[in-house]
Every structure is written in C-alpha cells, then in structure tokens.
Design an enzyme around this catalytic site. Sequence first.
Site, mmCIF file in Angstrom:
data_model
loop_
_atom_site.group_PDB
_atom_site.id
_atom_site.type_symbol
_atom_site.label_atom_id
_atom_site.label_comp_id
_atom_site.label_asym_id
_atom_site.label_seq_id
_atom_site.Cartn_x
_atom_site.Cartn_y
_atom_site.Cartn_z
ATOM 1 C CE LYS A 1 62.878 29.893 23.954
ATOM 2 N NZ LYS A 1 64.074 30.545 24.423
ATOM 3 C CG HIS B 1 61.060 35.754 22.684
ATOM 4 N ND1 HIS B 1 62.389 35.445 22.518
ATOM 5 C CD2 HIS B 1 60.635 35.032 23.755
ATOM 6 C CE1 HIS B 1 62.748 34.563 23.457
ATOM 7 N NE2 HIS B 1 61.700 34.308 24.217
ATOM 8 C CD GLU C 1 65.011 32.862 21.810
ATOM 9 O OE1 GLU C 1 64.062 32.326 21.203
ATOM 10 O OE2 GLU C 1 65.423 32.448 22.909
ATOM 11 C CB SER D 1 66.589 29.872 33.529
ATOM 12 O OG SER D 1 67.447 30.011 32.409
ATOM 13 N N GLY E 1 60.431 28.673 28.544
ATOM 14 C CA GLY E 1 60.978 28.085 27.315
ATOM 15 C C GLY E 1 61.332 26.625 27.547
HETATM 16 C C1 PEP Z 1 61.789 32.203 26.677
HETATM 17 O O1 PEP Z 1 62.212 31.824 25.606
HETATM 18 O O2 PEP Z 1 60.875 33.020 26.704
HETATM 19 C C2 PEP Z 1 62.398 31.668 27.901
HETATM 20 C C3 PEP Z 1 62.122 32.256 29.017
HETATM 21 O O3 PEP Z 1 63.236 30.584 27.760
HETATM 22 P P1 PEP Z 1 63.873 29.711 28.969
HETATM 23 O O4 PEP Z 1 62.759 29.398 29.932
HETATM 24 O O5 PEP Z 1 64.415 28.493 28.309
HETATM 25 O O6 PEP Z 1 64.923 30.552 29.603
#
Ligand code: PEP
Length: 258
Positions: free
Chosen positions: A11, A96, A98, A214, A235
């Site tokens: 990110k 994604h 976001e 996560s 992430g």
């Molecule tokens: C992501 O941004 O694709 C993601 C899965 O983030 P995180 O692992 O922090 O949940």
Amino acid sequence: MRRPIIAANWKMNMNPGDTTEFLKSFLSLIPGKCPVDVVVAPPFVSLPAAADILKGNINVRLAAQNMSDHDAGAFTGEISAMMLKELYVSHVILGHSERRTLFGERDAFINSKLAKAFESNLKPIFCIGETLAEREGGKVEKVLERQIRKGFKGIEAKQVGETIVAYEPVWAIGTGVTATTEQAQEAHAYCRSVIADLYDMETAAKVRIQYGGSVKPTNMAELISMKDIDGALVGGASLDYRSFYEIVKEGIEQVSSS
Ligand code: PEP
C-alpha cells in the site's frame, strides 16, 4: 495442486530505502528455488529500487498496486502498463477494495484495466470481495458473481486461466479479523464455480485464488491447507520481512507436505 502464489501489498508504505533494505534481508531467507510464487507490490516510487534488486531473481516477482487503462496522454497522476514493464514489473493488483471504496473504481473500469493488463502482458491480481453489510445481508454470492462477471467481460478463457483472483472480504482487510477457513474456502469454491459457469471447468481449475484479509504467520497454514485457497495477498503482515517470510514458509511447507 496449483502452484501457490503469495503476494505482499505494501500500500502507501515503504519508501525506496525501506524497499531495498526489506528485499535484501528477505531474499537472504528464500531457499535456492522457491516452490511457491512470491510477489511484492511496493508503491510506484519504490519500484525502481525493487527492480534493481529483483532483476534476474528467480523467486520474487514485482507487482504494481494499480495501473491506468490508457496507454499514454493527458491522464495526470496515472501510470501506464508500458511504464511499469520498463521497471521489471510482471504483475499488477487491480480492483483492490481500497481502490473501489476510497477512489470510486467500478466493475466496468476494473474490467478495462484487466483488458489492458492482458494486452500488455502483465499478470493481473484481480481483487474481489464483499463488505460486512453485504455479508450480513446474505449477498456474498451475488456480489462475488457480479464482480467476476463484470470484471471478466470480454476476456478470453486462456487469459482468465492465467489471472490471479484475490478474494478479500472487505471486513477482514486491515481489521485483524480473518475470515474463518471455512468461510474463505466456501467463497473460493463459489468463485471457482462462477468461473466454471462463465467459461469451463478446465479454466476454473487453472485460476489461482488467493485469500486476503488479515493474513498472518499464525493463520496461514490453516488457510493454505484448504482445497481452493491457492495463496495469500498480504497487507499489514508483509511490511516486516520476517513476518512475510514466515507466511511464505507456510506456503512452502504446504507444497512439501502434499
Ligand atoms: C490487503 O490490503 O490486500 C490486505 C489483505 O491487507 P491486510 O493483510 O492488512 O488485511
């Protein structure tokens, strides 16, 4: 077994210096020939630093976190596929959550970027997933089906077979809440069945579907042991090279034990 693919989505973190340090340390941990595909997606400005280290490396590939659906021109702030290719980029994360929620990217726009990625010989990591409200409203299948159908509109079976789909329930991204392995497996199997319906069984069996939301060293083993889970998009836990390596190691162990 499909070859697992584990990707780091940094990110808006990791400047060029951090990227160099991370990759030097991380590469020193990866065994001779890694049996899983490993991909890192730094922010655009850190791609040259990553490319300097990864050029010629057989184990770790480079991804961009986004891309324009245009080739060139008056598109302030955008980056084209060809620009990425000059930087040794082989993969691109598209759609994604976001980008969808914070920047208003819609299915048709993502579809146009997917088409551009294939035209440019970049492998897309195509993200899909439902929000918490959609899950609680019993709409998981409807949302996933819509995102897959609209995302792949006009895309040929051969290209779909080479796509990496990332199932990322929005409520699990960056929240510390992971989908249970059963929830994840169920969603992955459903995505595969939609692809089989849209194309054919052979194509559906080829597509690698990563889980994202996560993922940590402590939950990776269970997730990757599921039939339809072919890796992870990570992430937060990918920002530390040791933690990302621990996740990759679970993928390697899964390959060795199967
Ligand atoms: C992501 O941004 O694709 C993601 C899965 O983030 P995180 O692992 O922090 O949940």
